[in-house]
Design a protein around this motif. Sequence first.
Motif, PDB file in Angstrom:
ATOM      1  N   SER A  37       4.726 -13.026  13.098  1.00  0.00           N
ATOM      2  CA  SER A  37       3.584 -13.944  13.141  1.00  0.00           C
ATOM      3  C   SER A  37       2.413 -13.431  12.309  1.00  0.00           C
ATOM      4  N   HIS A  38       2.264 -12.110  12.255  1.00  0.00           N
ATOM      5  CA  HIS A  38       1.129 -11.511  11.542  1.00  0.00           C
ATOM      6  C   HIS A  38       1.546 -10.455  10.526  1.00  0.00           C
ATOM      7  N   ASN A  39       2.848 -10.299  10.330  1.00  0.00           N
ATOM      8  CA  ASN A  39       3.385  -9.358   9.343  1.00  0.00           C
ATOM      9  C   ASN A  39       2.991  -7.912   9.666  1.00  0.00           C
ATOM     10  N   ILE A  40       2.682  -7.119   8.657  1.00  0.00           N
ATOM     11  CA  ILE A  40       2.461  -5.683   8.859  1.00  0.00           C
ATOM     12  C   ILE A  40       1.069  -5.428   9.436  1.00  0.00           C
ATOM     13  N   LYS A  99       0.824  -1.215   0.000  1.00  0.00           N
ATOM     14  CA  LYS A  99       0.000   0.000   0.000  1.00  0.00           C
ATOM     15  C   LYS A  99       0.855   1.259   0.000  1.00  0.00           C
ATOM     16  N   THR A 100       1.930   1.252   0.772  1.00  0.00           N
ATOM     17  CA  THR A 100       2.769   2.455   0.882  1.00  0.00           C
ATOM     18  C   THR A 100       4.021   2.383   0.019  1.00  0.00           C
ATOM     19  N   GLY A 101       4.361   1.172  -0.441  1.00  0.00           N
ATOM     20  CA  GLY A 101       5.577   1.011  -1.228  1.00  0.00           C
ATOM     21  C   GLY A 101       6.844   1.149  -0.412  1.00  0.00           C
ATOM     22  N   LYS A 102       6.733   0.918   0.898  1.00  0.00           N
ATOM     23  CA  LYS A 102       7.885   1.071   1.783  1.00  0.00           C
ATOM     24  C   LYS A 102       8.306  -0.273   2.376  1.00  0.00           C
ATOM     25  N   ILE A 103       9.581  -0.350   2.731  1.00  0.00           N
ATOM     26  CA  ILE A 103      10.093  -1.496   3.470  1.00  0.00           C
ATOM     27  C   ILE A 103       9.795  -1.283   4.945  1.00  0.00           C
TER      28      ILE A 103
END
Length: 324
Positions: free
Chosen positions: A193-196, A141-145
């Motif tokens: 466990s649930h990512n971002i 969505k944001t294109g960020k790491i």
Amino acid sequence: SGLSSQKKIKTKAGCSSSSSSMNTHNAVRKSTSPLNKNGNALQQSRRSVDENTNVYSSSFGRELGSSSKAEKRYTKRTTAGGKKPNESKSYRRIIVASGVSKPQYQRLKRLCKSLGGLLCRKFAPQVTHLITGTEDDFDDKTGKICPLSKRTMKYMYAIVGAKWIVSFQWAERCLSEQRWVDEEQFEISGDTSHNITYAPRRARLARAHSTNTSPAPKLFEGLSFHLLDSYPPNLPSREVLYELIVQGGGKVLLSNEHKKGVLVCSPDVTQEEAEAIFQERGLEALSLMWVLDCISLYNSMPMDSFKPRLGTASLDSSFLSAAT
């Protein structure tokens, strides 16, 4: 001198003194005793927690008195010259680390010595920052790491406590600039466990916007729970679950309190066992994974998905990371 002040602070906080280690050992030994009918064992056992599985220490908070001479010198130094200190210097950073390497931990010691922070091995209510090892993930969505933390007990405590949870890069930037820099660009975006999920930020902002006249509801607000006397060694202990639930606004009932609530069970409890519990105690069984996942997502999840299924484990989900 500054060096002696640092030593006094360390001893006062119970971070490195041998007497504190003995007290912690005694408290951990108490925590293995089952809850008696009067609930006295629970009051004795929830105060200090072993580093490997339980990382919360309420006694640290009592020992870290702001009235100490070293603390007064620190306050005087940050307000020297009669000037109002800026926001970045107006409070003391009390730091705990999780999942960092030994060289990184040494860097954190250097940071605290240089800028006047306090580094401790155990979590406590007074902790302001959790610095954690990270793995990167990409936000479409944001294109960020985005940096992710492992789901350790310290990470869980930091979320329910609405603490800053930042990557080690924040500490490196503070060291390089020799000042406490803004944390937001280094804030952790979730766990592996649930990512971002942005749970650390959402928990922190919820607490920041809460006031005495308009308090923000906590994660487990209005919910009551019963706990087992003990849980398998690979799971959070009764004392840890107690602290997480209470810090999250929930209520843990004593074994002799026959009020309505759910019984937090091991994830491998089957439907047959859950039905037996209901027949015996009149309580619905709920996997403890519900507690952990609610914190990971900073969202009160529907309980139905976490109730035991016929002949199977209650939930296919990852447990806590073994990393401290």
